[in-house]
Design a protein around this motif. Sequence first.
Motif, PDB file in Angstrom:
ATOM      1  N   MET A  56       0.831  -1.197   0.000  1.00 15.44           N
ATOM      2  CA  MET A  56       0.000   0.000   0.000  1.00 15.44           C
ATOM      3  C   MET A  56       0.868   1.250   0.000  1.00 15.44           C
TER       4      MET A  56
ATOM      5  N   GLU B 251       2.639  10.565  -9.051  1.00 15.85           N
ATOM      6  CA  GLU B 251       1.871  10.986 -10.222  1.00 15.85           C
ATOM      7  C   GLU B 251       1.173  12.316  -9.993  1.00 15.85           C
TER       8      GLU B 251
ATOM      9  N   LYS C  90       3.789   1.511  -1.174  1.00 13.74           N
ATOM     10  CA  LYS C  90       4.342   1.673  -2.526  1.00 13.74           C
ATOM     11  C   LYS C  90       3.293   2.269  -3.472  1.00 13.74           C
ATOM     12  N   ASP C  91       2.069   1.730  -3.373  1.00 18.51           N
ATOM     13  CA  ASP C  91       1.002   2.252  -4.237  1.00 18.51           C
ATOM     14  C   ASP C  91       0.830   3.749  -4.011  1.00 18.51           C
ATOM     15  N   LEU C  92       0.813   4.099  -2.706  1.00 15.45           N
ATOM     16  CA  LEU C  92       0.559   5.506  -2.396  1.00 15.45           C
ATOM     17  C   LEU C  92       1.706   6.388  -2.849  1.00 15.45           C
TER      18      LEU C  92
ATOM     19  N   LYS D 247       3.502   5.818  -5.412  1.00 14.37           N
ATOM     20  CA  LYS D 247       3.349   5.965  -6.849  1.00 14.37           C
ATOM     21  C   LYS D 247       2.290   7.029  -7.146  1.00 14.37           C
ATOM     22  N   LEU D 248       1.199   6.931  -6.380  1.00 12.07           N
ATOM     23  CA  LEU D 248       0.110   7.878  -6.584  1.00 12.07           C
ATOM     24  C   LEU D 248       0.564   9.311  -6.324  1.00 12.07           C
TER      25      LEU D 248
END
Lengths: 665, 189
Positions: free
Chosen positions: A140, A150, A142-144, A146-147
């Motif tokens: 999570m 972006e 990592k996902d965040l 990345k988000l």
Amino acid sequence: MTANNVAHLLDGLFATCFTIDANLQVSNPTSTLKSYCPGIEPGKSLLDLFEVQRPVLVHGKMILKEHLNSLFLLVAQDHSIALRGQVVQLEGDKGYRFVGAPWLAWMSEYRPQVALKINDFPIFDSQLDQRFHVATQELMVKDLQKLTGELMQARDAADDANRMQTDLFAVMSHEMRTPLHGVISALSLVGNSDNEGEREQLVDVAQKSALGLLNVINYALDYSKIEAGRMKLDSVEFGIMELTRSVADINIGKAQEKGIELIMNVSADVPRYLNGDQDKLRQMLVNLTSNALKFTDSGRVVVSVGIDEFMNLELNAGQALIRFSVSDTGCGIPDKDLQNIFEPFWSKNGAANTDVGTGLGLKISKQLGKLMNADIMVTSQLGVGSAFSFTVALEIISRPSVKTLQFDSKALPNTLSGRVMIVDDNKTNLMLTEMILKKFGLEVKAVSSGQEAIDLASSIPFELILMDITMPGMDGIEAARQINQQMLTPPIVALTAHVQPEMIDDYLANGFKGYLRKPIEQLELIRELNLWLPAGKNTKPLSIEPSKLPVINHKTLERLNVQIGEINFVRVRRLYLDETKRRLSNLLAAWVRRDHDSLALEAHTLASSVSSFGCDDLAWRMNKIDKAIRAMDMSDVISYMKDIEKHAKESLNEVEAYVFKSSAS
Amino acid sequence: MYGLIHNALRSMVVQEHGEPLWQLILESMEIEADVFLSMRQYDDSTTLSLIAASAQATNMEVDAFLGSFGYYWLTVFAPKDYGPLLNLTGDDPFEFLRNLNSLHERISTSFLEFRPPVFSVKYISDECIELQYNSTRKGLTSFVEGILRGLPIMFNVTMVVELMERSAVQQGEQSLFRIMKVGAQRGRS
Ligand code: HEM
């Protein structure tokens, strides 16, 4: 329950258990525990076998009964296994039993090679769940990351765009102030000057500055249109010679002023007529040429058009690759700057460009090229000159159609007569148009609202009304509708900035007879005025051959009547009248749309169909229109189109009124 | 399904076909953000259309695509982030399959809206089992098949996996696999 039974129960719940007596001696390990920790032999002391990490021992002493509620973390002295659990007291002085599971965190860290089993962990032991949870939470994070990455990128892009806009705004303001200043000061000096020559000069300065201002604004509009992705490709037929000539016309003044030769060079093998986005091509060429002129102090600027034999582009049937290039003998561009020159605010010294004409012009050209799949290439040598070129695939037209007619305004009368009403809510436009119309010798009444226009139209007769479409309160369309309900209505021509085909159809449907695009162009105005108004006194009227033919030819009608019989004649006449009216309105619509191809086609068809019903005069006029279009003679077309509706009505009325007088009766 | 699955899919497509194709897939579905949160439950229809769009973009039948996705999941994606958990699940393929339910059950404490598949194992012989897959979802049998084909890689054994039956049930899908160990077994790789 006996102690044994309890131990048995516990062992069913936990995989790793052993008993500890009052002397801390270990016995009875479960088989799972033994398999992980073979050193665990009955009789060995707990403290010899395990390093007790929890509970924390005070003075190295372990008093089990004090730790019935403690978490136990035991690490085997030989590091074969680490355990996590607790101790429970067995009934009847049988000592204590450790119950638990492998200590997963420790094992993963220090003994990852030991293959633990999922079933080593009791269902209610959350070590596994936690482990999964942690691993997933890492994902999570990592996902965040990345988000957020972006989002940050998007923010930076927005910031950049914002900055660009602010820069653009600054440059534009500067660019506008200079010519505006020219206009204002020239005009204020005009008022103080009595010298005719000086006044003329000042007016000239004002006019040039105003044109410069218009240029800057047009650049800005184009630029923002491109940036917003709202530019679309058009496709029209055009003559290559006309295209290059218009590029030369626009730039020749500047070239002469600087004493530079401007040469147009169209090679012989380039097809004369092509289909493509003529306006965008022209704009690119004009931009590149004026840019070349700007950076050239002596020598020449050459615009060449040729067939591109080297470019490897896939062509559709009937297309040619046309290469356009603009070369100059100017100062040249240093290598390191070549990539930057298409940036909107680039200038030679790296500061914000003070010449929008250059800064935006190249960028706009580049973008326009992109729309047409054409990349602009630059080659340059310092002190020798530069060359900009691009190649476009264009459709070859073998026979040009007559979309654009030659138009010599001198062939038309330069004064007209009649009374014209002009309606516009913008006072400046109103005044300017009024002045222009007065120069033609017309009597002009200017009003600034739809209601005033209706009132005025009902009290004085007019020959023509020019009506603005967008007005506050009642718009031009509604005003025209109401005027058209009056008894004698003059033709009404729309003044509008919206000239898309569907808008024009809308104007026609609402009773307008034509339109003029705003800002009004002189030639267009002349065309429209001549169409509706007679020539002025002392002016040669439009020189058209008068028709010598009768409105209807009774012989033709009689013959037809006899041939098909009276009953059929009446029916066929109805059809004829309907069809002719329909075609006539197509013809008028084509004329208003400036669609000269359709105009010629309709005129041609009408010429033959109306002559079969004896409308000789109308047929003759239609033929003239068709011929004039083919001869590309605009003034003739205007002459014959003038009053065509009136003549047609006259003919059709006579056909309708015609009654067969049989010789027998 | 959970964003985790979408991210695995993304990882596979990007690794095998490059980022631009993935962007194209998202565009074709009119999904704007390319980040799925692993721990967020997304609508199953999103998952299924992502799979369908990816299959189309890579020129594969949906089932074949799901198969390769299952294989990728077990052999590449899960070991990276869930290696320890996979290791705990079993020493050999049969034990691993027997513990699949436990594995998914443990996950349930973190993933509250989790709807895991249910597996049951029937021993035909020491070397042969029948695995029944039960799901509340339709259409994922090929995903299971792909995972099963990844097992021999994980355990460094030779196995034959055979899909015996596949049937839609009232709410979901049920299928039966026969799995046979072949030749001398070498243990976990
Ligand atoms: C560490 C390993 C694994 C993890 C973390 C994991 C996690 C998950 C997650 C998060 C889902 C989504 C369910 C939902 O969103 O409701 C799922 C579904 C699924 N998993 Fe696993 N899984 C793992 C291993 C496996 C293995 C080895 C298999 C073997 C066949 C498997 C078979 C499936 C299937 C078939 C589904 C689809 C759900 C359905 O059929 O209804 N998983 N898993």
